[in-house]
Design a protein around this motif. Structure first.
Motif, PDB file in Angstrom:
ATOM      1  N   SER A 382      -5.540  -5.706  14.481  1.00 17.32           N
ATOM      2  CA  SER A 382      -4.947  -6.480  13.385  1.00 17.32           C
ATOM      3  C   SER A 382      -5.612  -6.125  12.060  1.00 17.32           C
ATOM      4  O   SER A 382      -4.936  -5.992  11.033  1.00 17.32           O
ATOM      5  CB  SER A 382      -5.109  -7.977  13.677  1.00 17.32           C
ATOM      6  N   ARG A 385      -4.223  -2.836  10.833  1.00 15.34           N
ATOM      7  CA  ARG A 385      -2.895  -2.997  10.223  1.00 15.34           C
ATOM      8  C   ARG A 385      -3.012  -3.659   8.852  1.00 15.34           C
ATOM      9  O   ARG A 385      -2.290  -3.307   7.913  1.00 15.34           O
ATOM     10  CB  ARG A 385      -2.000  -3.824  11.143  1.00 15.34           C
ATOM     11  N   ILE A 389      -1.726  -2.123   5.072  1.00 16.59           N
ATOM     12  CA  ILE A 389      -0.757  -2.758   4.154  1.00 16.59           C
ATOM     13  C   ILE A 389      -1.421  -3.325   2.894  1.00 16.59           C
ATOM     14  O   ILE A 389      -0.739  -3.925   2.058  1.00 16.59           O
ATOM     15  CB  ILE A 389       0.026  -3.888   4.860  1.00 16.59           C
ATOM     16  N   LYS A 392       0.172  -2.456  -0.442  1.00  9.65           N
ATOM     17  CA  LYS A 392       1.408  -3.214  -0.674  1.00  9.65           C
ATOM     18  C   LYS A 392       1.096  -4.655  -1.067  1.00  9.65           C
ATOM     19  O   LYS A 392       1.769  -5.238  -1.919  1.00  9.65           O
ATOM     20  CB  LYS A 392       2.266  -3.196   0.591  1.00  9.65           C
ATOM     21  N   LEU A 414       5.910  -9.743   4.164  1.00 11.31           N
ATOM     22  CA  LEU A 414       5.303  -8.445   4.475  1.00 11.31           C
ATOM     23  C   LEU A 414       4.601  -8.492   5.829  1.00 11.31           C
ATOM     24  O   LEU A 414       4.713  -7.555   6.624  1.00 11.31           O
ATOM     25  CB  LEU A 414       4.312  -8.069   3.373  1.00 11.31           C
ATOM     26  N   TYR A 415       3.861  -9.575   6.096  1.00 10.40           N
ATOM     27  CA  TYR A 415       3.205  -9.724   7.395  1.00 10.40           C
ATOM     28  C   TYR A 415       4.215  -9.622   8.527  1.00 10.40           C
ATOM     29  O   TYR A 415       3.984  -8.970   9.553  1.00 10.40           O
ATOM     30  CB  TYR A 415       2.503 -11.092   7.482  1.00 10.40           C
ATOM     31  N   GLU A 417       7.258  -8.239   8.518  1.00 10.74           N
ATOM     32  CA  GLU A 417       7.856  -6.906   8.625  1.00 10.74           C
ATOM     33  C   GLU A 417       6.907  -5.904   9.280  1.00 10.74           C
ATOM     34  O   GLU A 417       7.332  -5.040  10.052  1.00 10.74           O
ATOM     35  CB  GLU A 417       8.255  -6.412   7.231  1.00 10.74           C
ATOM     36  N   GLU A 418       5.622  -6.002   8.943  1.00 14.55           N
ATOM     37  CA  GLU A 418       4.638  -5.050   9.474  1.00 14.55           C
ATOM     38  C   GLU A 418       4.031  -5.505  10.810  1.00 14.55           C
ATOM     39  O   GLU A 418       3.143  -4.841  11.361  1.00 14.55           O
ATOM     40  CB  GLU A 418       3.514  -4.842   8.448  1.00 14.55           C
ATOM     41  N   LYS A 419       4.454  -6.709  11.296  1.00 15.28           N
ATOM     42  CA  LYS A 419       3.955  -7.274  12.559  1.00 15.28           C
ATOM     43  C   LYS A 419       2.429  -7.435  12.528  1.00 15.28           C
ATOM     44  O   LYS A 419       1.700  -7.015  13.431  1.00 15.28           O
ATOM     45  CB  LYS A 419       4.357  -6.401  13.738  1.00 15.28           C
ATOM     46  N   VAL A 420       1.957  -8.089  11.466  1.00 13.50           N
ATOM     47  CA  VAL A 420       0.534  -8.333  11.269  1.00 13.50           C
ATOM     48  C   VAL A 420       0.283  -9.835  11.322  1.00 13.50           C
ATOM     49  O   VAL A 420       1.006 -10.615  10.713  1.00 13.50           O
ATOM     50  CB  VAL A 420       0.056  -7.767   9.912  1.00 13.50           C
TER      51      VAL A 420
END
Length: 570
Positions: A382, A385, A389, A392, A414-415, A417-420
């Motif tokens: 995590s 990731r 990002i 961004k 954003l979290y 979309e990026e699977k964070v």
């Protein structure tokens, strides 16, 4: 910039309050810290100078040796106990615990648990009868003994005959550990029926020197109706506590020691705890219904009396073998008992395996960190990731710097979309909190950890580090206050925490950077009064974390590269 200054000022105020309020916080919410059993003097480690009868109130105090020589006695000798029984009043009032010393010094005397009435710290058990139409023996009655010594292989019988025609007998036996068995018998050789009620009491002339805490009970204790009752000293000084039960016990709990009256678990009794404004106390029980005795008949009643150390396995053995209801609750495990007890048994097993408790704690730490490693791995994934990002995120923060609500919405988007998961890194810390607290209570509450050495000057893992840096290990002849008294082990804790945090990616927020920079040194001060064993656990955990981080960085190069890019800016 002004916001950053305000945030840092707020943090500084909170940190100062935490530092100076920490002793008071510890006093309430954590078990009482055991004082170090040794101290450093001129660089060398030395030991520190270590409805029953009314509550007993002697007129004046005398030397214990004089009191013990006052009347006839029979000796008590077992592998665990040594003392004597006073034939005047049939009192067990002289007892030391042979397996436990007051300090870690070689010549330290054993722990004294019981003392006779009239001596300093009087603390004793007595057994007798009350009755109607009968003159029962009292505290002035001198009993006749069948022998001169009570041992596990030689029981003793005490006998007394009264003017009303009854013969009273107390059969005493003791096991190899801490349990006495008492069989009280009365034979009515008179011409009229009588009614008798056997009782037992524990009298205590003063409160325990150990401090009662929110998380570690010291004081009056009872088990009634299947539930443990941890009672405050002050509560019974004004109003006695009375409990009716079938199955249970009553007594007094110190930090490591216990006295407990255990009535017949099948017979209804009334348990009582009471005290006086002079801080003298008595725990007792009597039968709910008297025993009626016709002429020429006799009746017996059996009970037990525990006086000894609160050894976990021994308490549980008495509970299972003798059927004593919730006898293991003499140890106040508290809310985290389901974690504390497995930790204790595993730690005790490791200790018996390696023979050194400090090494056992290190092996326990390795085990726990091994079990948590899959979670730590996910945490690093995590973090990797999050690091990817971050450009961004910075762009979103800059774009919506005047609209904080929109900024948060876009960051959360954003979290997703990026699977964070930004909270994934908190899970290992949250899991460690109950483990840390459970280990802390295990080290402080269980006597198995008391006076266990580790290496060099660490002779007691359940006490704070005695090697105080502020007085140059005793070469400067003053004793620093407990809060700033930093030992070598707390310093190692701070250093290990510092290097662990150095391996973490630096936070983006400047205030957070400042917080993380000062945190290791705050923890160094905050943890200094805690048991060395807990600090050994934390230091080992930090070292393992650093090694894990090195390996995980090799598995996630993007995180390592990001740290290298940030390095010149520091």
């Amino acid at each position: 910039m002004k916001d950053d200054q305000k945030n840092f000022l707020l943090f500084a105020v909170i940190a100062a309050l935490l530092l100076f309020a920490w002793p008071a916080i510890m006093h309430w919410f954590f078990p009482q810290q055991q004082a170090a059993s040794t101290q450093m003097v001129n660089g060398k480690q030395v030991a520190k100078p270590g409805a029953t009868p009314g509550i007993d109130s002697p007129a004046a105090l005398r030397d214990r040796a004089i009191v013990l020589a006052d009347g006839p006695r029979i000796a008590i000798e077992t592998p665990s106990l040594k003392g004597s029984i006073n034939l005047k009043g049939a009192r067990i009032d002289d007892l030391v615990l042979l397996g436990y010393a007051e300090t870690t010094a070689k010549n330290s005397p054993p722990i004294r648990l019981l003392s006779p009435s009239g001596a300093q710290g009087a603390y004793f058990a007595q057994f007798g009868w009350q009755g109607a139409g009968v003159q029962a023996p009292d505290q002035n009655t001198v009993w006749q003994a069948s022998g001169t010594k009570l041992t596990p292989t030689t029981p003793v019988t005490l006998t007394s005959k009264t003017a009303t025609g009854q013969v009273f007998r107390i059969d005493l036996s003791v096991d190899q550990d801490y349990m006495f068995t008492i069989r009280q018998t009365v034979a009515n050789v008179g011409q009229a029926p009588v009614s008798v009620t056997p009782f037992a009491l524990v009298s205590r002339a003063e409160r325990s020197k150990d401090v009662d805490q929110w998380a570690a009970h010291v004081g009056p204790i009872a088990v009634a109706q299947g539930a443990a009752k941890y009672i405050n000293w002050g509560d019974i000084e004004s109003t006695p506590t009375q409990l009716s039960t079938t199955g249970g016990w009553v007594g007094y709990s110190d930090h490591y020691w216990l006295t407990a009256l255990v009535p017949d678990q099948r017979v209804p009794v009334s348990l009582q705890q009471r005290g006086t404004a002079k801080q003298t106390y008595q725990a007792d029980y009597s039968l709910a219904e008297p025993l009626n005795l016709a002429p020429g008949k006799q009746v017996s009643y059996s009970s037990r009396f525990f006086a000894g150390a609160k050894e976990v396995k021994q308490l549980e053995a008495y509970q299972s073998k003798l059927g004593i209801v919730q006898f293991d609750r003499a140890i106040d495990w508290g809310w985290f008992g389901m974690i504390e007890q497995p930790i204790f048994y595993y730690l005790d097993w490791l200790f018996r395996l390696v023979g050194n408790f400090g090494v056992a704690i290190i092996l326990l730490t390795i085990t726990i960190r091994g079990l948590l490693f899959p979670i730590a791995h996910k945490q690093f994934e995590s973090m990797a990731r999050m690091r990817v990002i971050q450009p961004k995120m910075k762009a979103l923060q800059e774009r919506y710097k005047d609209d904080k609500q929109r900024q948060q919405q876009e960051i959360m988007k954003l979290y997703k979309e990026e699977k964070v998961n930004p909270l994934a890194g908190c899970l290992p810390i949250l899991l460690q909190i109950p483990i840390m607290f459970a280990l802390y209570k295990v080290l402080l509450l269980t006597i198995e950890m008391r006076h266990q050495p580790f290496v060099f000057w660490i002779r007691d893992l359940s006490a704070p580090d005695p090697a105080t840096i502020l007085n140059l290990f005793g070469y400067l002849h003053f004793t620093p206050p407990s809060f700033p008294a930093i030992g070598v082990i707390p310093v190692l804790l701070g250093v290990s925490m510092y290097f662990q945090m150095k391996f973490n990616p630096a936070p983006m927020d400047e205030v957070q950077k400042q917080v993380f920079a000062i945190m290791p040194w705050m923890l160094m001060f905050l943890m200094a009064p805690f048991a060395v064993g807990l600090q050994v656990y934390w230091i080992t955990s930090n070292v393992i974390t650093i090694l894990q981080q090195q390996w995980l960085y090799s598995r996630h190069p993007v995180l390592k590269q990001s740290m290298k890019k940030e390095a010149p800016a520091k």
